[in-house]
Design an enzyme around this catalytic site. Structure first.
Site, PDB file in Angstrom:
ATOM      1  N   GLU A 236      -4.445   4.054  -8.158  1.00  0.00           N
ATOM      2  CA  GLU A 236      -5.682   4.702  -7.688  1.00  0.00           C
ATOM      3  C   GLU A 236      -5.760   6.138  -8.197  1.00  0.00           C
ATOM      4  OE1 GLU A 236      -6.589   4.808  -3.447  1.00  0.00           O
ATOM      5  OE2 GLU A 236      -8.293   6.129  -3.879  1.00  0.00           O
TER       6      GLU A 236
ATOM      7  N   HIS B 106      -0.665  10.860  -2.230  1.00  0.00           N
ATOM      8  CA  HIS B 106      -1.995  10.543  -1.697  1.00  0.00           C
ATOM      9  C   HIS B 106      -2.835  11.789  -1.436  1.00  0.00           C
ATOM     10  CE1 HIS B 106      -4.994   9.616   1.425  1.00  0.00           C
ATOM     11  NE2 HIS B 106      -5.103   8.460   0.793  1.00  0.00           N
TER      12      HIS B 106
ATOM     13  N   HIS C 128       0.841  -1.203   0.000  1.00  0.00           N
ATOM     14  CA  HIS C 128       0.000   0.000   0.000  1.00  0.00           C
ATOM     15  C   HIS C 128       0.877   1.254   0.000  1.00  0.00           C
ATOM     16  CE1 HIS C 128      -2.739   2.896   2.288  1.00  0.00           C
ATOM     17  NE2 HIS C 128      -3.365   2.664   1.151  1.00  0.00           N
TER      18      HIS C 128
ATOM     19  N   ASP D 256      -1.189   6.247  -5.477  1.00  0.00           N
ATOM     20  CA  ASP D 256      -2.240   7.253  -5.726  1.00  0.00           C
ATOM     21  C   ASP D 256      -1.761   8.268  -6.762  1.00  0.00           C
ATOM     22  OD1 ASP D 256      -3.991   6.425  -3.356  1.00  0.00           O
ATOM     23  OD2 ASP D 256      -2.041   6.766  -2.422  1.00  0.00           O
TER      24      ASP D 256
HETATM   25  O1  G3P Z   1      -6.254   0.875  -2.445  1.00  0.00           O
HETATM   26  C1  G3P Z   1      -7.197   1.291  -1.553  1.00  0.00           C
HETATM   27  C2  G3P Z   1      -6.740   2.320  -0.568  1.00  0.00           C
HETATM   28  O2  G3P Z   1      -5.489   2.829  -0.912  1.00  0.00           O
HETATM   29  C3  G3P Z   1      -7.743   3.423  -0.469  1.00  0.00           C
HETATM   30  O3  G3P Z   1      -7.508   4.288   0.579  1.00  0.00           O
HETATM   31  O4  G3P Z   1      -6.916   6.483   1.445  1.00  0.00           O
HETATM   32  O5  G3P Z   1      -5.199   4.729   1.323  1.00  0.00           O
HETATM   33  O6  G3P Z   1      -6.013   5.817  -0.747  1.00  0.00           O
HETATM   34  P1  G3P Z   1      -6.367   5.381   0.642  1.00  0.00           P
HETATM   35 CA    CA Z   2      -4.780   4.604  -2.293  1.00  0.00          CA
END
Ligand code: G3P
Ligand code: CA
Length: 263
Positions: free
Chosen positions: A119, A52, A10, A39
């Site tokens: 994302e 992000h 992540h 992201d």
């Molecule tokens: O991949 C899903 C997750 O990353 C979504 O939440 O806030 O970490 O971008 P966030």
């Molecule tokens: Ca994400």
């Protein structure tokens, strides 16, 4: 063929390096992750960059938003030092890490077999532009089949599919997004994912009950769960058929998956 579930870092290996940096992506690969999640946002001059938050306060100690700065300006920002200061598990000096462009991340992973969860982070105004830019970046890439575009805004996924139906997409669902009576069976989420043409459904861990996972799989969707750092999820994923786990600590989860293979 990789073991199941796939272990996806992540924002890279963000438990041990500053999120969404080349350092975090390299460390995820070094830990044996099957891929990474990251992201993407647009700069003022329309370049896709990997970060992000919509502003630089947390990771760059600056008040500006990403969308208000050009790529050249964003490239001056240090997004590594905050991690040295705040994270107990920081073992290296990450000061001077820069915000990567989407292109730089693609270059890093081009010669690997890593799976990439891209994302799209955008407001409604930038949605179509971001979808178009991401699709253009993926056009004629040899590794396009290893990329899955994720978004909470399912209209963004529809835009991607309109531009290039070959690009795989994952519909993201957060826990508080729906009332609990609708979450229970997952039917509404699954209908929404299918209506957006998604190939996968990416669920907040509190949404990923056995019933929801089974219903999604029966509807032909791959199931991804985020963001889980407890190794019990490896066994749970194997027993209910979750395809991939998104984790801040891919090293820990890879170790657990190897251990499960020998039990
Ligand atoms: O991949 C899903 C997750 O990353 C979504 O939440 O806030 O970490 O971008 P966030
Ligand atoms: Ca994400």
């Amino acid at each position: 063929m990789a073991d199941k579930p796939l272990i996806i870092g992540h924002r890279g290996a963000s438990a041990i390096a500053p999120e969404n940096t080349i350092a975090a992506f390299r460390l995820a690969l070094a830990a044996g992750a099957d891929g990474v999640e990251f992201d993407v946002r647009l700069t003022r001059d329309g370049i896709p960059v990997v970060i992000h938050d919509d502003n630089l306060k947390r990771t760059g100690s600056l008040p500006q938003t990403v969308a208000s700065l050009s790529l050249a300006e964003l490239k001056q920002v240090d997004v590594g030092s905050w991690f040295n200061r705040t994270q107990k598990r920081s073992t290296s000096d990450f000061s001077g890490e820069k915000i990567p462009t989407l292109e730089e991340v693609f270059e890093l992973f081009e010669s690997t077999d890593a799976v990439l969860y891209l994302e799209m982070k955008s407001d409604a105004i930038q949605r179509d532009q971001l979808a178009a830019v991401c699709c253009e970046s993926l056009r004629e890439r040899s590794f396009k089949v290893r990329v899955i575009v994720e978004c909470f805004d399912l209209t963004g996924l529809e835009a991607v599919k309109r531009i290039d139906p070959e690009i795989k997409t994952a519909a993201l669902f957060d826990f508080p997004q729906l009332p609990s009576w609708l979450v229970h069976s997952g039917r509404r989420m699954i209908q929404q994912a299918l209506a957006a043409g998604a190939d996968e459904i990416a669920l907040h861990q509190r949404l990923a009950s056995q019933q929801v996972v089974e219903t999604a799989k029966a509807a032909g969707l791959k199931v991804v769960v985020w963001t889980v750092d407890d190794k019990v999820w490896v066994k749970r994923a194997q027993s209910c058929g979750i395809d991939a786990l998104i984790t801040n600590d891919p090293g820990l989860m890879i170790l657990e998956r190897s251990r499960m293979r020998t039990v």
